[in-house]
Design an enzyme around this catalytic site. Structure first.
Site, short mmCIF file in Angstrom:
data_model
loop_
_atom_site.label_atom_id
_atom_site.label_comp_id
_atom_site.label_asym_id
_atom_site.label_seq_id
_atom_site.Cartn_x
_atom_site.Cartn_y
_atom_site.Cartn_z
N TRP A 102 49.26 -5.82 33.63
CA TRP A 102 49.22 -6.21 32.22
C TRP A 102 47.85 -6.71 31.82
CZ3 TRP A 102 52.61 -3.81 29.63
CH2 TRP A 102 53.83 -3.49 30.23
N ASP A 171 48.43 -14.03 27.34
CA ASP A 171 49.63 -13.21 27.24
C ASP A 171 50.68 -13.90 28.10
OD1 ASP A 171 51.68 -11.40 27.41
OD2 ASP A 171 50.50 -9.81 28.35
N LYS A 195 61.91 -10.94 26.94
CA LYS A 195 62.19 -11.52 28.25
C LYS A 195 62.87 -12.88 28.08
CE LYS A 195 58.34 -8.74 29.56
NZ LYS A 195 58.83 -7.68 30.45
#
Lengths: 358, 358
Positions: A102, A171, A195
């Site tokens: 990511w 993030d 999530k």
């Protein structure tokens, strides 16, 4: 009705009581005669939902008035582009930490827009990890420094979040609201909702007002943070139902308490790591000091055994354990809403599986 | 449970049987042990939903293999920017029709990116209307020509969609799947989902492959149409639940039949226009030849009476009749899912209200 234990990395399990409430309110929300999906985003009924979603986040994150909370469609992936489009102008440089898939994706998108310095790179290391204290080479005068607080695929997590001179941006898609942290260390935090916050379909962005004010004003309206701030995320029709689900999920979390949730998350993860460490059949993927409380990753002696592990587990109601297609192995994602009983069931299954095949 | 008649312009009423199905499947989707909101977007269960949503749209729109269907977050508002970002490069010009608020917004975003020619401008005319045959001054060699098929706020609708030499692009947010049209006249059609397709949270984009292929390759990944085409709208986590609701809504429409739906839409609108025309108390906002079948707009003698009309209507379960804040007046949005009985109830209410206050 028979619910399974869903270890998916995202979209992921939601609290059963939240789903039941959404079910019961689906056709007629609190006597309004409409579903939340059907109501005007400019009406009073929706306005109360929108406010609750924001206020729950403000309360849980301990936000002062210096910060705005906005809802932006496109998930964290669009944030990878919006962040540099808003702040990384000509002649400027931004620091990024390459800590896994990511972090690398955020870097790739930023490079399409401007100049990037990779402050630390442990992206491809196995065992997986995050940078150690002092390892990051920050650029003096960088417009921002970007980290990924938890790498969902590798199962590595920053345990001591860094402090930086440049405005720090994180993030936090896969660990937001799983543990307390000090928002004052950050200029911006963003997270895809699917999530710990609700269903897929948007990102939550928490942004410090003075940082936002320095953004590029020449962008298309929908790509400027200032649009979402000035219009309270209502410049265009927001993803109302996703925001409603986020309001219910954060209400549930407030009732549980963030400190209690953090304690439970650590306990759940510890049970799985203990099961891994108690065996030479299973090998954890991440260095111990960086093991994620959200995504527990490990390997078996062979890929065939891993495939068998995943398929046998599914048969007994333990679903979504296959590691990300880019790395293989096993991954158990155990976000806030994942119940302790499911972790216990997986630990028991691991012991059985090892007895049979180990 | 008591459902009201919801005349909201969007988000708007959904078919009751669709909401009931979503309710019944909320906690355990077809024995999967999960909500659609909780399941991996890479799994087989979700894949079938994704396929159905696309296939229903393909069937209803009569798409050949020359066209792709993609799902993009951000609504039509982000499409206003993505379209010129992808196609309106340096030295190029795009034609736009200024037919009302939404056409104007598309123009504003395109001008931030490149050169725009306004092919026709009836944006601010009252009564509201669309351009007449031959009125549009198209630019030879334009990269595309953009129209808004139905102006939700003004209540004007193209009845004969134009044919253009340049690739024709239409914002059909408020009338897609309300009537048949020939997709072969278009290079691209897009629509925010929250009127005829499902809940808010994404746009459907139908794009001809050869048109898409000419797009700008240097954009951030999430802003390129090619990303969504190449990855089947699964480059990142899609708004799975919105796509699920779209699958259910388009399944419902297929069962009803698009031709039947069009007939019913015309009938519903005709009842309201007949009520307006039968009275000198009510004045229609749009020229008769351009009256929208989706958004019926009219005025009363004074703004005070309009406010009273809206509030009295609400008391008897006719909700969302207030005109857009930018223009005032009354607006009845009667998309596919809006029942004929609700139109009849409004017509009866209009007669009563005129008797009392006219």
């Amino acid at each position: 009705m028979s619910r399974i234990y869903n270890f998916s990395a995202g979209p992921a399990v939601l609290p059963l009581e939240v789903l039941e409430e959404a079910r019961d309110e689906m056709v007629d929300y609190k006597g309004s005669g409409m579903s939340v999906m059907e109501m005007s985003h400019r009406g009073k009924v929706y306005a109360a939902i929108h406010e609750e979603a924001k206020q729950n986040l403000r309360d849980l994150l301990g936000l002062t008035d210096d910060y705005d909370v906005i809802f932006v469609q496109g998930g964290a992936s669009l944030q990878f582009a919006m962040l540099p489009m808003n702040f990384l102008g000509e002649g400027k440089v931004a620091d990024y930490v390459a800590s896994g898939n990511w972090g690398a994706q955020a870097i790739k998108q930023a490079r399409l827009v401007g100049q990037v310095n990779v402050a630390a790179d442990c992206e491809k290391e196995i065992p997986t990890r995050m940078p150690r204290d002092g390892e990051c080479k920050w650029t003096p005068g960088a417009v921002y420094a970007h980290i990924t607080s938890n790498e969902t695929i590798s199962g590595a997590q920053w345990k001591n979040l860094p402090k930086t001179e440049a405005p720090l941006v994180a993030d936090m898609s896969s660990d937001i609201l799983s543990r307390p942290f000090d928002i004052r260390d950050f200029a911006m935090v963003y997270a895809g909702a699917q999530k710990n916050l609700g269903p897929a379909g948007m990102a939550v962005v928490v942004i410090r007002k003075d940082f936002a004010a320095a953004g590029n004003k020449a962008l298309p309206t929908m790509l400027k943070y200032s649009t979402f701030i000035d219009k309270d995320s209502l410049y265009n029709t927001p993803p109302c139902y996703s925001i409603y689900m986020l309001a219910l999920t954060t209400r549930w979390l407030k009732k549980f308490g963030l400190a209690n949730m953090y304690r439970r998350n650590v306990e759940k993860a510890a049970k799985l790591y203990a099961a891994i460490d108690a065996s030479s059949f299973y090998r954890g993927t991440a260095l111990k000091e960086f093991r994620s409380d959200m995504n527990v990753t490990w390997r078996l002696p062979t890929e065939d055994l891993e495939a068998q592990f995943v398929s046998e587990a599914k048969k007994v109601g333990l679903d979504g354990l296959k590691g990300h297609r880019s790395v293989g192995g096993i991954r158990a994602s155990i976000y806030n809403a994942f119940p302790t009983e499911g972790v216990d069931a997986l630990v028991a299954f691991m012991k059985d599986f090892e007895k049979k095949f180990g």
